[in-house]
Design a protein around this motif. Structure first.
Motif, PDB file in Angstrom:
ATOM      1  N   GLY A  74      77.903   7.435   9.121  1.00 54.43           N
ATOM      2  CA  GLY A  74      76.868   7.487  10.148  1.00 54.43           C
ATOM      3  C   GLY A  74      75.609   8.223   9.716  1.00 54.43           C
ATOM      4  N   MET A  75      75.533   8.617   8.445  1.00 57.13           N
ATOM      5  CA  MET A  75      74.361   9.336   7.968  1.00 57.13           C
ATOM      6  C   MET A  75      73.375   8.337   7.363  1.00 57.13           C
ATOM      7  N   PRO A  76      72.215   8.132   7.983  1.00 57.47           N
ATOM      8  CA  PRO A  76      71.312   7.059   7.542  1.00 57.47           C
ATOM      9  C   PRO A  76      70.329   7.456   6.438  1.00 57.47           C
ATOM     10  N   TRP A  77      70.341   8.724   6.013  1.00 60.71           N
ATOM     11  CA  TRP A  77      69.336   9.152   5.032  1.00 60.71           C
ATOM     12  C   TRP A  77      69.544   8.469   3.691  1.00 60.71           C
ATOM     13  N   GLN A  78      68.416   8.383   2.954  1.00 56.54           N
ATOM     14  CA  GLN A  78      68.513   8.062   1.539  1.00 56.54           C
ATOM     15  C   GLN A  78      68.748   9.381   0.833  1.00 56.54           C
ATOM     16  N   PHE A  79      69.677   9.407  -0.107  1.00 55.94           N
ATOM     17  CA  PHE A  79      70.007  10.676  -0.730  1.00 55.94           C
ATOM     18  C   PHE A  79      70.502  10.386  -2.140  1.00 55.94           C
ATOM     19  N   LYS A  80      69.735  10.852  -3.162  1.00 49.89           N
ATOM     20  CA  LYS A  80      70.188  10.589  -4.527  1.00 49.89           C
ATOM     21  C   LYS A  80      69.628  11.638  -5.491  1.00 49.89           C
ATOM     22  N   PRO A  81      70.308  11.827  -6.606  1.00 46.80           N
ATOM     23  CA  PRO A  81      69.797  12.780  -7.598  1.00 46.80           C
ATOM     24  C   PRO A  81      68.625  12.156  -8.361  1.00 46.80           C
ATOM     25  N   ASP A  82      67.653  12.959  -8.752  1.00 51.87           N
ATOM     26  CA  ASP A  82      66.530  12.428  -9.524  1.00 51.87           C
ATOM     27  C   ASP A  82      66.942  12.121 -10.962  1.00 51.87           C
ATOM     28  N   PHE A  98      66.968  16.765  -6.088  1.00 53.46           N
ATOM     29  CA  PHE A  98      67.546  15.619  -5.387  1.00 53.46           C
ATOM     30  C   PHE A  98      66.493  15.078  -4.429  1.00 53.46           C
ATOM     31  N   TYR A  99      66.535  13.771  -4.222  1.00 52.34           N
ATOM     32  CA  TYR A  99      65.574  13.149  -3.331  1.00 52.34           C
ATOM     33  C   TYR A  99      66.261  12.802  -2.020  1.00 52.34           C
ATOM     34  N   ALA A 100      65.637  13.186  -0.913  1.00 58.87           N
ATOM     35  CA  ALA A 100      66.189  12.831   0.394  1.00 58.87           C
ATOM     36  C   ALA A 100      65.079  12.264   1.254  1.00 58.87           C
ATOM     37  N   ALA A 101      65.393  11.187   1.999  1.00 58.96           N
ATOM     38  CA  ALA A 101      64.403  10.598   2.891  1.00 58.96           C
ATOM     39  C   ALA A 101      65.057  10.288   4.226  1.00 58.96           C
ATOM     40  N   ASN A 102      64.335  10.594   5.279  1.00 62.66           N
ATOM     41  CA  ASN A 102      64.831  10.301   6.622  1.00 62.66           C
ATOM     42  C   ASN A 102      64.123   9.043   7.133  1.00 62.66           C
ATOM     43  N   PRO A 103      64.786   7.878   7.094  1.00 64.51           N
ATOM     44  CA  PRO A 103      64.124   6.624   7.465  1.00 64.51           C
ATOM     45  C   PRO A 103      64.085   6.400   8.970  1.00 64.51           C
ATOM     46  N   THR A 104      64.683   7.286   9.747  1.00 67.46           N
ATOM     47  CA  THR A 104      64.760   7.053  11.188  1.00 67.46           C
ATOM     48  C   THR A 104      63.491   7.536  11.876  1.00 67.46           C
ATOM     49  N   ALA A 105      63.376   7.206  13.138  1.00 65.75           N
ATOM     50  CA  ALA A 105      62.185   7.555  13.909  1.00 65.75           C
ATOM     51  C   ALA A 105      62.378   8.875  14.653  1.00 65.75           C
ATOM     52  N   ARG A 106      63.357   9.672  14.213  1.00 67.35           N
ATOM     53  CA  ARG A 106      63.551  10.956  14.901  1.00 67.35           C
ATOM     54  C   ARG A 106      63.787  12.051  13.873  1.00 67.35           C
ATOM     55  N   ARG A 107      63.529  13.269  14.284  1.00 72.28           N
ATOM     56  CA  ARG A 107      63.776  14.415  13.415  1.00 72.28           C
ATOM     57  C   ARG A 107      65.287  14.588  13.275  1.00 72.28           C
ATOM     58  N   MET A 108      65.745  14.808  12.047  1.00 68.58           N
ATOM     59  CA  MET A 108      67.177  14.991  11.841  1.00 68.58           C
ATOM     60  C   MET A 108      67.448  16.225  11.008  1.00 68.58           C
ATOM     61  N   VAL A 109      68.652  16.744  11.134  1.00 68.99           N
ATOM     62  CA  VAL A 109      69.068  17.902  10.365  1.00 68.99           C
ATOM     63  C   VAL A 109      70.306  17.509   9.567  1.00 68.99           C
ATOM     64  N   ALA A 110      70.321  17.872   8.279  1.00 70.54           N
ATOM     65  CA  ALA A 110      71.452  17.491   7.429  1.00 70.54           C
ATOM     66  C   ALA A 110      72.053  18.726   6.772  1.00 70.54           C
ATOM     67  N   GLN A 111      73.290  18.591   6.428  1.00 70.30           N
ATOM     68  CA  GLN A 111      73.965  19.650   5.668  1.00 70.30           C
ATOM     69  C   GLN A 111      74.689  18.977   4.509  1.00 70.30           C
ATOM     70  N   ALA A 112      74.441  19.473   3.299  1.00 66.30           N
ATOM     71  CA  ALA A 112      75.148  18.942   2.137  1.00 66.30           C
ATOM     72  C   ALA A 112      76.319  19.854   1.812  1.00 66.30           C
TER      73      ALA A 112
END
Lengths: 188, 529
Positions: A74-82, A98-112
């Motif tokens: 359910g995590m929609p972010w793009q997330f990959k190592p450079d 690492f590159y992370a992008a939030n493609p959604t139209a809302r502010r999100m918080v992530a934890q790795a």
């Protein structure tokens, strides 16, 4: 009536045993955490900043550190190592991003959440700085470079020539909104 | 607690018993409660068995025919739960209720009212569990081992019902265990020292301690699942700082001793039956006692052999592998002692003995496949395949359940006062022992060939073996109706049984008349020698 008091004594002790074992079931949680932290069992790493304390840089050896990323369900972010992997000498400080992008139209918080394979190696990978220490907020349709600065302890056993650092990214937006829960999770 | 043994003596001296349903609802008599447990366990055996029939019918052919995968998952899950907590464990508790007081010369269990409770909460646990199958979204479908996150993130809405039913089963088992321990410690007849107790009493004594040690841990595990799913805790959720692998550690810390809870009383039963029908004393009584105790202690040190593929350090895998193999030593002592008891004995082959012999042979096969699974490197191939299914059904069906059947045939004359129909019983035995091997033996091969367990569909190359397995399954299921028939027929009448219907039998239970009077050993017997 000696029988009855004798019965009661045994029942009391057995019930004490039952209560003790119930408590022990829960005590396994901190015991397991302590055990994993001490031995690196299960590939868990100390998820906190460590100051650089290596006595020397061992130029005679090179260890390959590979990076993997996963998104939790359910995590929609793009997330990959450079970069997919780096070659480091034990004791040498490396910075990767690492590159992370939030493609959604809302502010999100992530934890790795990091994990290291082989588990044995997790005792020797020290992070000076990592985006995984904190929750990472990203505004709608934005991206970010997230840094990890680490070094390998020169004591790392000879037979470890390759290790994999894997991050799983979780959506914590709901929890971050319910602040009380978020407090406890970040302090873990 | 006014109902002590002493007051019972004064209240009910005669053999009268209340009649009707209230007799069974309010009974504090160990024989009544034993009967209730045994009938309940048989009912659960049929219910769990019919779920196995659904599983085998679906697996008769590759592809999906009869049931949805989600329902198939519910069947495998609830089949396991019902068979373990509904059939095998209550059967042993029923046998303990009937036999432990008669074997140690006690008038009843030490805590008769608690005894009533420990039985009567059990039906409610299973009503809750089974009714969840009919609810929207269905019953538990995460496997009886309810691994997180299957039981937390991905489980049905009915998970809370599953958790509560396991709580109730646990409370029932713990009360039963406390009762057995107090009875054995305090109500032995004068002269019945610990080292004179029959092996069945010894094995149950040790089993009861195992129950007290691990059932609370299971209760803790399901409670953590409950709070993770409904109250926002993160015991097993990595995003909240928890760890799903920790669930497996906690679960198997309960789960492995649980395996021995389901087999130690069998060892006691077999140790009673083999000497009777070989007309010799049990070989190596004290080594049997020590072997049982060592198995119980070792059972706490082997749990992670269920988890070799979770990525443990090699050192830990070796530790758990060696500890697991170590258990083969005390178990081997037992098998050796049973064979040595038979050596040059005057053997006869009545039905209890046939089941006991089948137990010794087939349980040993299950033990050997267990040793194969204990070898860490090969476990990576066997893990979660039908090889594992074959292994634990050999130890639980031809082990635990065969021993319960042996016990029922052996003590049925004592319970009912009639001899059972020997021809019919032998027919039941041969039908069971042939069909059970057709059912479970080919599973070894299909497992080694890579067929995974708990999956409703399979690759076509497994079709032939699965058809054979399913036919064996249906035959084994139907054979158990013969068992029901024999037991009902025996309860209703038949040749009168003598106080000691088996020539070579030993023990206090054979000194009282058949059927055993409602109250026995109100005055403790004298133990000679």
């Amino acid at each position: 009536m000696a029988q009855q008091s004798n019965n009661r004594k045994i029942i009391f002790r057995l019930l004490l045993g039952v209560a003790g074992m119930f408590a022990f079931g829960f005590a396994l949680v901190p015991l397991y955490n302590a055990f994993c932290d001490a031995t690196g069992f299960n590939g868990r790493t100390k998820n906190e900043a460590v100051a650089y304390t290596a006595s020397h840089v061992d130029k005679s050896r090179t260890v390959t550190v590979q990076f993997l990323t996963h998104n939790a369900k359910g995590m929609p972010w793009q997330f990959k190592p450079d970069i997919k992997e780096v070659h480091v000498h034990p004791g040498e400080v490396k910075l990767v991003t690492f590159y992370a992008a939030n493609p959604t139209a809302r502010r999100m918080v992530a934890q790795a959440v990091p994990s290291i394979a082989p588990a044995e190696a997790s005792l020797y990978l020290n992070k000076i700085e990592c985006f995984c220490f904190n929750q990472q907020p990203l505004a709608a349709n934005t991206d970010a470079e997230m840094p990890v600065q680490f070094y390998l302890d020169p004591e790392i056993p000879e037979h470890i020539t390759t290790l994999t650092l894997s991050y799983t990214l979780y959506d914590m937006t709901a929890d971050a909104n319910a602040t009380t829960v978020a407090q406890t999770t970040t302090s873990e | 607690m006014s109902t002590t043994v002493d007051t019972l003596h004064h209240e009910e001296h005669h053999d009268h018993k209340p009649s009707g349903i209230t007799r069974w609802l309010f009974t504090t008599n160990h024989k009544d409660i034993g009967t209730l447990y045994l009938w309940f366990s048989f009912l659960m055996f049929l219910i769990g068995g019919s779920m196995a029939m659904v599983i085998r019918a679906e697996l008769f052919q590759p592809g999906l025919q009869l049931v949805e995968p989600h329902f198939f998952n519910q069947m495998t899950t609830v089949h396991g739960l019902v068979m373990i907590f509904g059939a095998v464990m209550p059967a042993f508790t029923g046998l303990a209720n009937w036999l432990v007081p008669m074997m140690i010369g006690a008038p009843d269990m030490a805590l008769p009212r608690m005894n009533n409770w420990s039985f009567w909460i059990l039906p409610f646990a299973f009503i809750i569990l089974l009714s969840s199958l009919f609810m929207e979204g269905g019953g538990p479908a995460m496997g009886w081992t309810f691994y997180a996150p299957l039981s937390t993130t991905y489980s049905n809405d009915s998970t809370a019902l599953f958790v509560f039913s396991v709580h109730i089963m646990g409370i029932s088992s713990i009360m039963g265990a406390i009762n057995v321990i107090v009875t054995i410690m305090n109500l032995r007849a004068p002269g019945m020292t610990y080292m004179k107790m029959p092996m069945f009493v010894w094995t149950w004594f040790i089993t009861a301690f195992l129950l007290i040690a691990v059932m609370p841990v299971l209760a803790g595990a399901v409670t953590m699942v409950l709070t993770d799913k409904y109250f926002g805790t993160s015991f097993f959720d990595a995003s909240g700082g928890g760890d799903p692998v920790m669930f497996q550690h906690i679960f198997w810390f309960f789960g492995h001793p649980e395996v021995y809870i389901m087999i130690l009383p069998s060892f006691g039963i077999i140790s009673a039956i083999i000497p009777t029908f070989t007309r010799k004393k049990l070989f190596g009584y004290s080594s049997m006692v020590y072997a049982t105790a060592s198995i119980a202690i070792l059972s706490f040190l082997v749990w992670a052999h269920h988890m070799f593929t979770t990525g443990m350090p090699v050192v830990a895998e070796l530790f758990f592998m060696y500890c697991t193999m170590l258990i083969a030593v005390p178990t081997g002592v037992k098998i050796f002692n049973w064979v040595a008891t038979m050596w040059r004995g005057a053997m006869s082959f009545e039905t209890p003995m046939l089941f006991a012999l089948a137990f010794v042979i087939l349980f040993t096969i299950g033990g050997f496949s267990g040793l194969m699974l204990a070898i860490t490197p090969v476990d990576f191939q066997y893990h979660d395949t039908y090889f594992v299914v074959a292994h634990f059904h050999y130890v639980l069906v031809t082990g635990a359940i065969f021993s319960v059947m042996a016990a029922v045939y052996y003590w049925l004359p004592k319970w009912t006062g009639h001899m059972y129909d020997e021809t019919l019983a032998k027919f039941h035995f041969w039908a069971s022992v042939i069909s059970v091997n057709v059912l479970f033996f080919p599973m070894h091969f299909v497992g080694l060939a890579g067929m995974p367990r708990r999956i409703p569909d399979y690759s076509v190359q497994f079709a032939d073996i699965n058809q054979i397995v399913s036919i064996g399954g249906f035959a084994f299921g139907l054979s158990q109706l013969i068992f029901l028939w024999v037991v009902i027929k025996c309860a209703r009448g038949g040749e009168k049984a003598a106080a000691k219907p088996w020539e070579g039998a030993e023990g206090l239970e054979w000194t009282i008349p058949s059927p055993a009077p409602y109250h026995t050993f109100e005055k403790p017997p004298k133990i000679e020698g």
